[in-house]
Design an enzyme around this catalytic site. Structure first.
Site, short mmCIF file in Angstrom:
data_model
loop_
_atom_site.label_atom_id
_atom_site.label_comp_id
_atom_site.label_asym_id
_atom_site.label_seq_id
_atom_site.Cartn_x
_atom_site.Cartn_y
_atom_site.Cartn_z
N SER A 135 1.10 -1.35 -0.29
CA SER A 135 -0.34 -0.12 0.45
C SER A 135 1.12 1.25 0.13
O SER A 135 1.21 1.43 0.99
CB SER A 135 -0.85 -0.08 0.92
N LYS A 161 -1.24 -0.98 -4.67
CA LYS A 161 -2.67 -0.17 -3.97
C LYS A 161 -1.84 1.18 -4.11
O LYS A 161 -1.02 1.11 -3.43
CB LYS A 161 -2.99 -0.50 -2.90
N LYS A 163 -3.10 4.49 -2.77
CA LYS A 163 -3.90 6.18 -1.51
C LYS A 163 -4.39 7.35 -2.49
O LYS A 163 -3.06 7.66 -3.10
CB LYS A 163 -3.27 6.02 -0.53
N ASP A 188 -6.88 3.52 -3.22
CA ASP A 188 -7.79 3.64 -1.65
C ASP A 188 -8.27 5.15 -1.41
O ASP A 188 -6.96 5.63 -1.03
CB ASP A 188 -7.03 2.48 -0.84
N GLU A 214 -11.02 1.47 -3.34
CA GLU A 214 -11.69 1.25 -1.64
C GLU A 214 -11.77 1.81 -1.00
O GLU A 214 -11.54 3.11 -1.19
CB GLU A 214 -9.79 0.59 -1.45
N ASP A 239 -13.75 -1.20 3.14
CA ASP A 239 -13.08 -1.46 4.49
C ASP A 239 -13.90 -0.35 5.85
O ASP A 239 -14.17 -0.96 6.35
CB ASP A 239 -11.63 -0.50 3.78
N LYS A 263 -10.38 -6.21 7.98
CA LYS A 263 -8.74 -6.10 9.30
C LYS A 263 -8.94 -6.40 10.80
O LYS A 263 -10.77 -5.98 10.98
CB LYS A 263 -9.06 -5.04 9.27
N GLY A 291 -3.95 -4.57 6.02
CA GLY A 291 -2.88 -3.96 7.27
C GLY A 291 -3.88 -2.14 7.96
O GLY A 291 -4.33 -1.57 7.42
O1 OSB Z 1 -7.13 2.51 4.98
O2 OSB Z 1 -6.06 0.51 4.46
C1 OSB Z 1 -6.67 2.00 5.24
C2 OSB Z 1 -2.99 1.69 7.05
C3 OSB Z 1 -3.54 2.37 7.84
C4 OSB Z 1 -4.33 2.63 7.97
C5 OSB Z 1 -5.58 2.30 7.19
C6 OSB Z 1 -5.28 2.00 6.31
C7 OSB Z 1 -3.73 2.02 6.16
C8 OSB Z 1 -3.34 0.72 4.96
C9 OSB Z 1 -1.99 0.64 5.12
O3 OSB Z 1 -3.75 1.76 3.62
C10 OSB Z 1 -2.00 -1.06 5.38
C11 OSB Z 1 -0.32 -1.81 5.59
O4 OSB Z 1 0.60 -1.34 4.64
O5 OSB Z 1 -0.67 -2.23 7.14
MG MG Z 2 -8.90 1.48 3.38
#
Ligand code: OSB
Ligand code: MG
Length: 370
Positions: A135, A161, A163, A188, A214, A239, A263, A291
Site C-alpha cells: 500500500s 495499491k 492512496k 484506496d 476501496e 473497508d 481487518k 493492514g
Molecule cells: O485504509 O487500508 C487502509 C494503513 C493505516 C490505516 C488504514 C489503511 C492503511 C493502509 C496500509 O492502507 C496497510 C498496511 O500496509 O498495513
Molecule cells: Mg483502506
C-alpha cells in the site's frame, strides 16, 4: 484458562517512511502490545488503534481506557474456555473493536501454544504462503510516485495499491499505467469523496483495469456506495464501513460492494474475522486482508487469517522491512520471490518477540493480576 497476569504496553515505532493517506499522515506507528501470562506460557496480541481518530474513532488512548476499565476487569479471575468465549464475554462493550481485538489475539496465541496448534490450523487455513501487495501512500508528486512504486516492484511486490484523494487520482493511475502497463493495481480513498465528486471521477477510471476501488465514500456509508457501484464496472471494496457480519451481509445484499477488506482490528478480532470471511464465502464475495501498519505481532495474525480459502486477493500485509528497520519479532517477515509471505509454522502466532526491542519502544506499561 485462568489468566495469571496481563501486561499492556503503549509503544511507538518509527516508520521507515511517512505514510500519507487522503486524511492524515503517520510518521510513527503507535499501538498497544498486550501479553497474557498463564501456566508459564505467554500469549501476544496487538491492538491496532492509532495515534489519532482518523481511520476510526479509536485511538491508543481510547483502547487503553476500554481495556483498563472494562475488558480486562471483565475477564480477570474468570475461566475463559476458548478465545471465542472471550468475544462473547466482552460483547457487552459496544464498539471499540480494536481494543477488544488486541486482547483476543493474545488469547489465541496463548491457546495455540497450549494446544501446539498454529492459528492457521485453529482457523482452518488452507495455504502455507499468502499473496501480498504493498500500500503506497500519497507522494509529493508524480515522479516520486513512479520512483516509489518502481522501488517496490523491484523489491518483488506485484500488486500495488495507491492512496488517492481528489486531485491525486486520475493522473496518478494514468501515470502508473503508462510506466508499468498492466500490473495488478488498486486504489484506496479512505472515505474522502462526496458522492458527486465520486460520480465525476471514478467512471473515468473505469477502463483502467483496476482490481478494485476501496472505500471511496463516507466511513459509515453503505447506501451511497450502492449508488456508485451501480454505475461502475470496477468492483467497490469496503473497508471502513464494515465492522460486523451484519454490515457485510447488508452491504452485499444492497449491492454496495463486490469485495470486502477484512481487518481483524476493525471487526473485533480473529473470531469475528472468521465469521465475516465465512458469510462472504457463502455469498461468493471475495475478501482480502487489510493492514494497519502492524508490527510483526499483528502481522502474524493477519498472515494466518489470510490462509483461509476465501482470501482471494493479495493482502496489504507487506514484509517487515516495508514498515520498520527493526521489527518486534525475530525473524521478521520477509518477502518470498513469489510475492508471498510464509505463514509461521509454530504454535499460536508462531513468532518470537524481541523483549529488548519491545522495552526500547515502550511508552507506558500496566500490569494486571486477579
Ligand atoms: O485504509 O487500508 C487502509 C494503513 C493505516 C490505516 C488504514 C489503511 C492503511 C493502509 C496500509 O492502507 C496497510 C498496511 O500496509 O498495513
Ligand atoms: Mg483502506
Amino acid at each position: 484458562m485462568k489468566i495469571e497476569r496481563i501486561e499492556m504496553r503503549q509503544v511507538r515505532m518509527r516508520l521507515v517512511s511517512p505514510f500519507q493517506t487522503s486524511g492524515w499522515v503517520e510518521n510513527d506507528r503507535d499501538c498497544l502490545i498486550i501479553s497474557v501470562h498463564s501456566q508459564g506460557i505467554t500469549g501476544w496480541g496487538e491492538s491496532v488503534a492509532g495515534s489519532g481518530p482518523w481511520y476510526s474513532y479509536e485511538t491508543v488512548g481510547t483502547a487503553w481506557e476500554i481495556l483498563h476499565n472494562f475488558a480486562i476487569p471483565m475477564i480477570t479471575g474468570q475461566d475463559i474456555p476458548t478465545p471465542a468465549a472471550f468475544t462473547e464475554m466482552v460483547g457487552k462493550i459496544r464498539g471499540h473493536s480494536m481494543a477488544k481485538a488486541g486482547l483476543e489475539m493474545a488469547l489465541w496465541d496463548w491457546f495455540g501454544q497450549t494446544q501446539t496448534r498454529s492459528l492457521k490450523e485453529m482457523l482452518g487455513g488452507v495455504r502455507d504462503r499468502v499473496d501480498v501487495g504493498v500500500s503506497v501512500g500519497i507522494q509529493p508528486d508524480l515522479p516520486a510516485l513512479v520512483k516509489t512504486v518502481g522501488g517496490y516492484l523491484k523489491d518483488g511486490y506485484r500488486r500495488i495499491k495507491i492512496k488517492i484523494k481528489p486531485g491525486w487520482d486520475l493522473e496518478a493511475v494514468q501515470v502508473l499505467r503508462r510506466e508499468f502497463s498492466n500490473i495488478p493495481l488498486q486504489v484506496d480513498a479512505n472515505s474522502i469523496y462526496t458522492l458527486e465528486q465520486a460520480k465525476a471521477t471514478f467512471p473515468k477510471m473505469d477502463d483502467a483495469g483496476l482490481l478494485l476501488i476501496e472505500q471511496p465514500l463516507g466511513y459509515d456509508d453503505i447506501v451511497d456506495h450502492r449508488h456508485l457501484q451501480t454505475i461502475l464496472k470496477t468492483p467497490i471494496c469496503l473497508d471502513e464501513s464494515i465492522h460486523t457480519v451484519d454490515h457485510a451481509r447488508q452491504a452485499i445484499e444492497l449491492g454496495s460492494c463486490r469485495i470486502i477488506n477484512i481487518k481483524l482490528g476493525r471487526v473485533g478480532g480473529v473470531a469475528n474475522s472468521k465469521a465475516l470471511h465465512d458469510i462472504c464465502a457463502q455469498r461468493d464475495v471475495p475478501v482480502w486482508c487489510g493492514g494497519m501498519l502492524e508490527t510483526g505481532i499483528g502481522r502474524a495474525a493477519n498472515v494466518h487469517l489470510a490462509s483461509l480459502p476465501n482470501f482471494r486477493l493479495p493482502g496489504d500485509t507487506s514484509a517487515s522491512s516495508r514498515y520498520y528497520h527493526e521489527d518486534l519479532i525475530d525473524p521478521p517477515f520477509v518477502l518470498n520471490p513469489d510475492a508471498t509471505l510464509t505463514v509461521p509454522h509454530g504454535p499460536g502466532l508462531g513468532v518470537n518477540v524481541r523483549l529488548d526491542r519491545l522495552h526500547a519502544v515502550t511508552q507506558r506499561i500496566a500490569s494486571y493480576t486477579p
